[in-house]
Write a protein that holds these residues in place. Structure first.
Motif, short mmCIF file in Angstrom:
data_model
loop_
_atom_site.label_atom_id
_atom_site.label_comp_id
_atom_site.label_asym_id
_atom_site.label_seq_id
_atom_site.Cartn_x
_atom_site.Cartn_y
_atom_site.Cartn_z
N ARG A 95 -11.31 -2.33 -5.61
CA ARG A 95 -11.18 -1.20 -6.50
C ARG A 95 -9.96 -0.24 -5.77
O ARG A 95 -9.35 0.42 -6.50
CB ARG A 95 -12.48 -0.19 -6.53
N VAL A 96 -9.73 -0.29 -4.28
CA VAL A 96 -8.94 0.63 -3.56
C VAL A 96 -7.72 -0.17 -3.14
O VAL A 96 -6.85 0.79 -2.63
CB VAL A 96 -9.74 1.14 -2.53
N GLU A 97 -7.23 -1.33 -3.38
CA GLU A 97 -6.39 -2.03 -2.82
C GLU A 97 -5.05 -1.54 -3.43
O GLU A 97 -5.08 -1.17 -4.63
CB GLU A 97 -6.37 -3.58 -3.00
N ILE A 98 -3.97 -1.66 -2.77
CA ILE A 98 -2.79 -1.17 -3.34
C ILE A 98 -2.11 -1.94 -4.25
O ILE A 98 -2.01 -3.42 -3.88
CB ILE A 98 -1.81 -0.34 -2.23
N PRO A 99 -1.74 -1.56 -5.51
CA PRO A 99 -0.77 -2.77 -6.28
C PRO A 99 0.43 -2.91 -5.64
O PRO A 99 1.43 -1.97 -5.21
CB PRO A 99 -0.37 -1.74 -7.55
N TRP A 100 0.69 -4.11 -5.24
CA TRP A 100 1.76 -4.77 -4.36
C TRP A 100 3.23 -4.43 -5.30
O TRP A 100 4.02 -4.06 -4.63
CB TRP A 100 1.74 -6.12 -4.17
N GLU A 101 3.11 -4.12 -6.63
CA GLU A 101 4.45 -3.87 -7.28
C GLU A 101 4.89 -2.45 -6.95
O GLU A 101 5.96 -2.03 -7.18
CB GLU A 101 4.22 -4.04 -8.76
N TRP A 102 4.10 -1.64 -6.29
CA TRP A 102 4.23 0.02 -5.88
C TRP A 102 5.27 -0.35 -4.78
O TRP A 102 5.86 0.79 -4.53
CB TRP A 102 3.16 0.48 -5.68
N HIS A 103 5.53 -1.12 -3.93
CA HIS A 103 6.14 -1.02 -2.63
C HIS A 103 7.36 -0.63 -2.49
O HIS A 103 7.85 0.14 -1.66
CB HIS A 103 5.75 -2.35 -1.79
N ASP A 104 8.21 -0.97 -3.67
CA ASP A 104 9.50 -0.79 -3.68
C ASP A 104 9.77 0.64 -3.93
O ASP A 104 10.47 1.42 -3.41
CB ASP A 104 10.26 -1.65 -4.65
N GLU A 105 9.04 0.96 -4.89
CA GLU A 105 8.92 2.54 -5.25
C GLU A 105 8.70 3.28 -4.14
O GLU A 105 9.49 4.58 -3.77
CB GLU A 105 8.45 3.07 -6.61
N LEU A 106 7.70 3.06 -3.50
CA LEU A 106 7.19 3.62 -2.40
C LEU A 106 8.07 3.87 -1.15
O LEU A 106 8.54 4.87 -0.66
CB LEU A 106 5.87 3.36 -1.84
N ALA A 107 8.63 2.55 -0.95
CA ALA A 107 9.68 2.81 0.41
C ALA A 107 10.94 3.46 -0.11
O ALA A 107 11.59 4.21 0.80
CB ALA A 107 10.06 1.22 0.67
N GLU A 108 11.43 3.30 -1.16
CA GLU A 108 12.48 4.10 -1.73
C GLU A 108 12.33 5.66 -1.70
O GLU A 108 13.17 6.36 -1.29
CB GLU A 108 13.02 3.78 -3.10
N HIS A 109 11.05 5.85 -2.16
CA HIS A 109 10.88 7.54 -2.18
C HIS A 109 10.69 8.06 -0.59
O HIS A 109 11.15 9.05 -0.33
CB HIS A 109 9.39 7.67 -2.81
N ALA A 110 10.04 7.27 0.51
CA ALA A 110 10.01 7.63 1.74
C ALA A 110 11.57 7.91 2.50
O ALA A 110 11.69 8.73 3.06
CB ALA A 110 9.10 6.46 2.62
#
Length: 358
Positions: A95-110
């Protein structure tokens, strides 16, 4: 185990040098507190950057790669009523695992926010994903210190490894470091950690930071699950080069990591307290600081005339008072001054200097 160095005293993470004598590298641990909502995850990155932290960190895993479906439930999850509808620990993690397809957007946002992006891999496939993002370092969680294939895979990337050591013996740690070294890693950091959510202060044993420093000769930090930031400031005072802390947008949210996490203003306060602690540690040299110079001159005592003193009179003890300011004859010279002859008239309260006496 013989004491030896397992790596460099200074480790480079992104643009930062991390190690003794360098500013503490502060990792804001978002963990699972994104609630599987991308906007929340992006806001967590902004909060970390605004707090002054050096890095924001998530966790990259799948329930299938992390837990057997037959794993018994941990008591802290049931005690805190963190499981929904009598779900298993496997179902909760799903239920709490991070969707792996988010990672690109998260890294770019950081990157846009000016903060390092990290994520803890819990399986070897996660390393493949994070390598594609070219993250600056790998964090090994306390639970994974015996996952030697994962450590070997992370070490083979050539990136720095930050290894948490909660629940680990010195032998466990030595084995993990040997594995990392054999795979080519020399940029290694250990984090002392007390695993509980939250732990009791009496279980933290922060003096172990010194033990790990002596045993392994590499930078040592502190991964914290306590409330507040007392332990983090103490850890920095004891030599922690890295501090990792869970945070959330609100502890009122549902999820396993929210209850013991700092809220945004508390995260900012922690980073501020760490920076103040670093400044306050200063130098080991005991000296008058530049900031003390004026009060050293004006606020300490020296010798002044207790009353009018006529020229030619030998000074008696009663002619000398000990008063501020501090730039006259030093108080420890009082006995030497008694009996000296005044070379001119001296007014009461005049600051005494050696040139006034024959």
């Amino acid at each position: 185990m013989g004491a030896r160095s397992y790596g460099d005293q200074q480790v480079r993470i992104g643009s930062r040098e991390v190690g003794p004598g360098r500013p503490t590298y502060v990792i804001a641990e978002a963990g699972a507190n994104h609630n599987r909502d991308l906007d929340t995850a992006l806001r967590l990155i902004d909060v970390a950057a605004e707090s002054g932290a050096d890095a924001v960190k998530f966790q990259t895993y799948t329930a299938e790669g992390l837990y057997s479906r037959k794993t018994p439930t941990m008591s802290y999850l049931t005690d805190a009523d963190l499981l929904e509808n009598q779900e298993s620990v496997f179902e909760m993690i799903k239920r709490v695992e991070i969707p792996w397809e988010w990672h690109d957007e998260l890294a770019e946002h950081a990157s846009r926010a000016g903060i390092d992006f990290l994520s803890t891999p819990f399986e070897e496939k996660a390393v493949d994903l994070l390598e594609r993002l070219d993250i600056p370092a790998y964090k090994i969680a306390s639970y994974e210190v015996n996952h030697l294939p994962l450590i070997e895979r992370c070490a083979a990337t050539g990136k720095p490894l930050i290894i948490s050591t909660g629940m680990a013996s010195l032998t466990d740690i030595e084995r993990a470091l040997d594995t990392a070294n054999a795979a080519g890693a020399s940029q290694l950091v250990l984090l002392h950690c007390a695993v509980n959510y939250p732990p009791r202060f009496e279980d933290l044993n922060l003096r172990a930071i010194g033990t790990l420093t002596s045993a392994f000769g590499i930078p040592i930090g502190w991964s914290d699950h306590t409330m507040g930031h007392t332990a983090d400031v103490v850890a920095v005072a004891l030599g922690a080069s890295v501090v990792e802390k869970h945070y959330t947008l609100s502890r009122d949210q549902d999820g396993p990591d929210h209850p013991f996490a700092l809220e945004p203003d508390e995260l900012t306060a922690m980073v501020t307290a760490i920076r103040e602690a670093e400044d306050s540690l200063g130098s080991s040299v005991k000296r008058v600081t530049e900031a003390e110079h004026e009060l050293f001159r004006l606020g300490r005592r020296s010798l002044v005339a207790a009353g009018d003193i006529a020229a030619g009179k030998p000074l008696a003890r009663a002619d000398i008072a000990v008063k501020r300011p501090g730039y006259g004859i030093a108080v420890h010279e009082l006995d030497r001054l008694v009996g000296k002859i005044a070379s001119r008239d001296i007014e009461a309260d005049e600051i005494l200097t050696w040139d006034l006496f024959a």
